[in-house]
Design an enzyme around this catalytic site. Structure first.
Site, PDB file in Angstrom:
ATOM      1  N   SER A 119       0.831  -1.202   0.000  1.00  0.00           N
ATOM      2  CA  SER A 119       0.000   0.000   0.000  1.00  0.00           C
ATOM      3  C   SER A 119       0.868   1.256   0.000  1.00  0.00           C
ATOM      4  CB  SER A 119      -0.904   0.018   1.249  1.00  0.00           C
ATOM      5  OG  SER A 119      -1.558   1.261   1.378  1.00  0.00           O
ATOM      6  N   ASP A 159      -6.636  18.770 -20.351  1.00  0.00           N
ATOM      7  CA  ASP A 159      -7.203  17.939 -19.282  1.00  0.00           C
ATOM      8  C   ASP A 159      -6.285  16.806 -18.849  1.00  0.00           C
ATOM      9  OD1 ASP A 159      -7.458  16.068 -21.311  1.00  0.00           O
ATOM     10  OD2 ASP A 159      -9.648  16.076 -21.347  1.00  0.00           O
TER      11      ASP A 159
END
Length: 776
Positions: A349, A707
């Site tokens: 993680s 974008d």
């Protein structure tokens, strides 16, 4: 056992579950067409052979040559066949490789579709933070006789259907040049990309249907990236470097890791793999071409509350590197290509502050990832930033910084021949040799109870926790009534996993999980890339690397560097060690082929390594071809006509920007919007937005951001009856120069007249103009 009692809240949830299940079954019956064909879905004889470095003989199956490709491909999305593209003449008198790099947009739709990764109901895409890209690298020997292709794609994982379609289109264009054995497709594993591109029922349900719109967008982008790399091939050199990355990861199942033998754990300084392996590519004049980096980290800095499509932490590392090397280009443009590929990230993680109870702040780093108050739903991994955007940037920059250091100091040249080996394997029926006399077998796929619990990076369902080694009579009864009872065979095979979903025995309307899986190795001199069809945990990856390295050494290929490339070719969830499997946390409950899955993969990859080392790849059987399902469930969210409020048109400004901003502030403009998914069909515009600066000397507007820029965010707000708004934000960076700016919005609206087919009409907004200053 004490009698089970339920609170009023749990009874309400159970009622909702039963109703939802009934609706789902009804929808599946209505929306699936069960006549979809299953081609070449044949059984696969068990792998046979003795253990250790004396590898089992090649897996038995059809006798297709190694360079064959699937004899059939999709018919619903098949590109029109074109003549094979002739291979350009390659300059041969040099030391090194022919190298080609290419990048292409593969974003797909950014609205009305689930994000793939967390499998969280309601986590629909509602805009875009960054575009998603396919990054392709082609490496060929000087005479062009052998070549390999590695493609890293900003998606959750590569689906089998995606790979088969890509290979089919490459075959149509290039003949046998790019094949199943020498092309690796690897997903970065971002959890913020669109779903909807799968064919197996488990993933189709999680995606809430199959989106041909997104599937086609992804396939086109992947193929285009390979085409660009093919056209750009030039003589060059490749250098390799390795280094330790600190501060970017933790093990999210540390109690499972401790089940591995202490003697084995003692050989490693950490319960995660901290090593980054990096390839630097330059041409013969020293011009920089690109890089590939492998590092084990989950791209889950963006949480399951996110609704913006983006490439997460590894994508941010790519963004930083490509922006540095492609000076003067907008994001997604320029010749330099930097891929940060996935590795054995299964139990890793990026949320380095660890699991904490969100209601009390105390640690919940325990075997069940559960809080005293609120249970597992309160146990969430945190950090390191103040929010998920900042966390993504922090982790991405740590990865980028180490890659930059390794890149600049890379001096060991990669030399030697190229080779590749591939087989299709029926993973439900592999005989695994534990020693010279004892064997075990893999299982039909099944998911355990703790699969439903989720992880500390994104919790799952109420009433489930990690580490469950016993089932629950209520959920068992509900499953039996809705899906049928799992067989004793599958329950016995998966022990100690309590079977929640016997996916290997669920075949309607199509199989719920794959039986036929790809195993693949490509070698580039002394570098071996193992293409893993899932998520290996830390120790699983270490064992596979060691086994493959030892197999190469046993047949004369010494000092090989073996890298794990994750999420390749087909997705099969997780692969834990046998010992970790006993703990039955999320990763183990998601190891779908049973407790001996890792041992089976080690045995199969040994076969491939031996074939390459002994130059007997041509003798490998291809194995049974995977199926390709022609008819799949349509998306649950229908296409509807877009409408603008009375007196307005698409792109009109509803809330304009302020007249002046300082550096560091956020510009925000809201427009009359249309559904962004339309732009995945009609790609007239390559961006939803631009931030432009007025240049007085030339009296022109220059595009500063699109974008794909990290500084911009595009939010889509869905209303009712086809009405919607679009909000664009620009987080003004410190590097912004004072001056006059404007923000523009681009889109496509869906229009349909009575008794006529729908059409998509492009539009662009009126601009919203403002000033940027460094001081008031």
């Amino acid at each position: 056992m004490a009698k089970r009692t339920f609170s009023s809240f749990e009874i309400f949830l159970i009622f909702l579950l039963v109703i939802t299940t009934g609706i789902t079954v009804a929808l599946l019956s209505l929306l699936f067409i069960t006549s979809g064909t299953i081609e070449n879905h044949t059984g696969f004889p068990s792998t046979q052979g003795p253990p250790a470095t004396q590898s089992p003989p090649a897996t038995q199956g059809s006798a297709a040559p190694q360079n064959s490709t699937p004899s059939r491909g999709p018919t619903t999305t098949q590109a029109s066949p074109t003549p094979s593209t002739p291979e350009p003449t390659l300059f041969q008198n040099f030391s090194g490789y022919h190298i080609g790099v290419g990048r292409a947009d593969c974003t797909g739709q950014v609205s009305d579709i689930n994000l793939m990764g967390y499998a969280k109901t309601g986590q629909y895409a509602r805009g875009i933070l960054t575009r998603l890209y396919s990054r392709a690298f082609i490496m060929a020997e000087p005479d062009g006789s052998n070549r390999i292709v590695f493609v890293s794609i900003d998606i959750g994982m590569v689906s089998q259907r995606l790979r088969l379609e890509v290979l089919s289109r490459l075959q149509n264009k290039y003949g046998s040049l790019y094949r199943r054995d020498n092309v690796i497709l690897s997903g970065t594993h971002t959890h913020s990309g669109p779903a909807g591109y799968f064919q197996y029922t488990t993933f189709v349900i999680a995606s809430e249907g199959f989106s041909n719109r997104t599937f086609e967008y992804m396939v086109t982008g992947i193929v285009e990236s390979v085409e660009i790399a093919h056209k750009n091939m030039k003589p060059g050199k490749i250098f390799i470097n390795k280094g330790t990355v600190d501060g970017a990861q933790i093990n999210r199942s540390p109690t499972s890791y401790l089940w591995n033998p202490q003697s084995e754990r003692a050989r490693y300084s950490s319960n995660t793999d901290k090593e980054m392996v990096l390839l630097k590519m330059v041409d013969l004049n020293g011009e920089e071409l690109g890089l590939i980096s492998w590092f084990a980290i989950h791209p889950v800095s963006m949480k399951n509350t996110n609704h913006l499509v983006n490439s997460d932490n590894v994508g941010y590392a790519s963004y930083l590197f490509e922006q540095e090397k492609n000076k003067g280009y907008l994001p997604g443009e320029g010749p330099y290509v930097a891929a940060f590929a996935s590795s054995n990230l299964g139990d890793v993680s990026p949320n380095v502050l660890g699991p904490q109870c969100t209601n009390t702040g105390e640690s919940c780093d325990n075997a069940n990832s559960s809080c005293p108050i609120g249970g597992p739903s309160m146990c969430v991994a945190m950090g390191p930033g103040q929010d998920m955007f900042e966390s993504t940037q922090i982790i991405g920059r740590i990865i980028y910084d180490k890659a930059k250091e390794l890149y600049e100091s890379a001096s060991q040249e990669v030399t030697g021949p190229l080779a590749s080996a591939h087989q299709w394997v029926n993973m439900t029926d592999v005989t695994v040799w534990l020693n010279s006399t004892h064997t075990v077998k893999t299982c039909k796929p099944a998911l355990g109870y703790s699969f439903a619990a989720g992880t500390i990076d994104g919790f799952g369902t109420v009433s489930f926790t990690q580490g469950m080694t016993e089932g629950d009579s209520f959920w068992d009864t509900l499953r039996d009534q809705v899906l049928g009872k799992p067989s004793e065979e599958i329950k016995e095979c998966h022990k100690p996993k309590p079977v929640l979903l016997q996916t290997g025995e669920l075949l309607n309307p199509h199989p719920w999980h794959p039986d036929i899986v790809d195993v693949q190795i490509v070698t580039l001199g002394f570098l071996a890339i193992t293409a893993i069809p899932g998520e290996f945990t830390t120790m699983s990856g270490r064992r596979l690397r060691q086994a493959v390295r030892e197999e190469f050494e046993a047949y004369g290929m010494l000092n090989m560097t073996v890298v794990i490339s994750g999420l390749c070719n087909v997705y099969t969830h997780y692969i834990t060690t046998y010992e970790e499997y006993q703990a039955q946390r999320y990763e183990a409950a998601s190891t779908i082929y049973g407790p001996h899955t890792l041992s089976a993969y080690i045995q199969l990859f040994r076969v491939l390594a031996k074939a390459i080392a002994t130059d007997t790849v041509a003798n490998l059987s291809s194995g049974p071809k995977p199926p390709f399902f022609e008819e799949l469930m349509s998306p649950l969210i229908p296409n509807i006509v877009d409408r603008a409020p009375e007196g307005t048109t698409f792109g009109d400004v509803l809330l304009p920007a302020n007249t002046i901003y300082r550096v560091g502030e956020v510009v925000e403009v809201t427009f009359v919007g249309a559904n962004p998914k339309n732009s995945a069909e009609n790609r007239t515009h390559q961006t939803f937005l631009t931030v432009e600066k007025y240049e007085a000397t030339s009296a022109t507007w220059q595009i500063m951001h699109n974008d794909a820029s990290w500084e911009t965010r595009f939010y889509w707000h869905k209303g009712s009856l086809g009405l919607s708004n679009a909000t664009i934000q620009w987080h003004i960076p410190d590097t912004a120069q004072p001056g006059t700016y404007r923000i523009k919005y681009f889109g496509h609206s869906r229009k349909q007249d009575l008794l006529k087919p729908a059409v998509l009409l492009s539009f662009e907004s009126t601009p919203s103009v403002f000033e940027v200053t460094t001081t008031w």
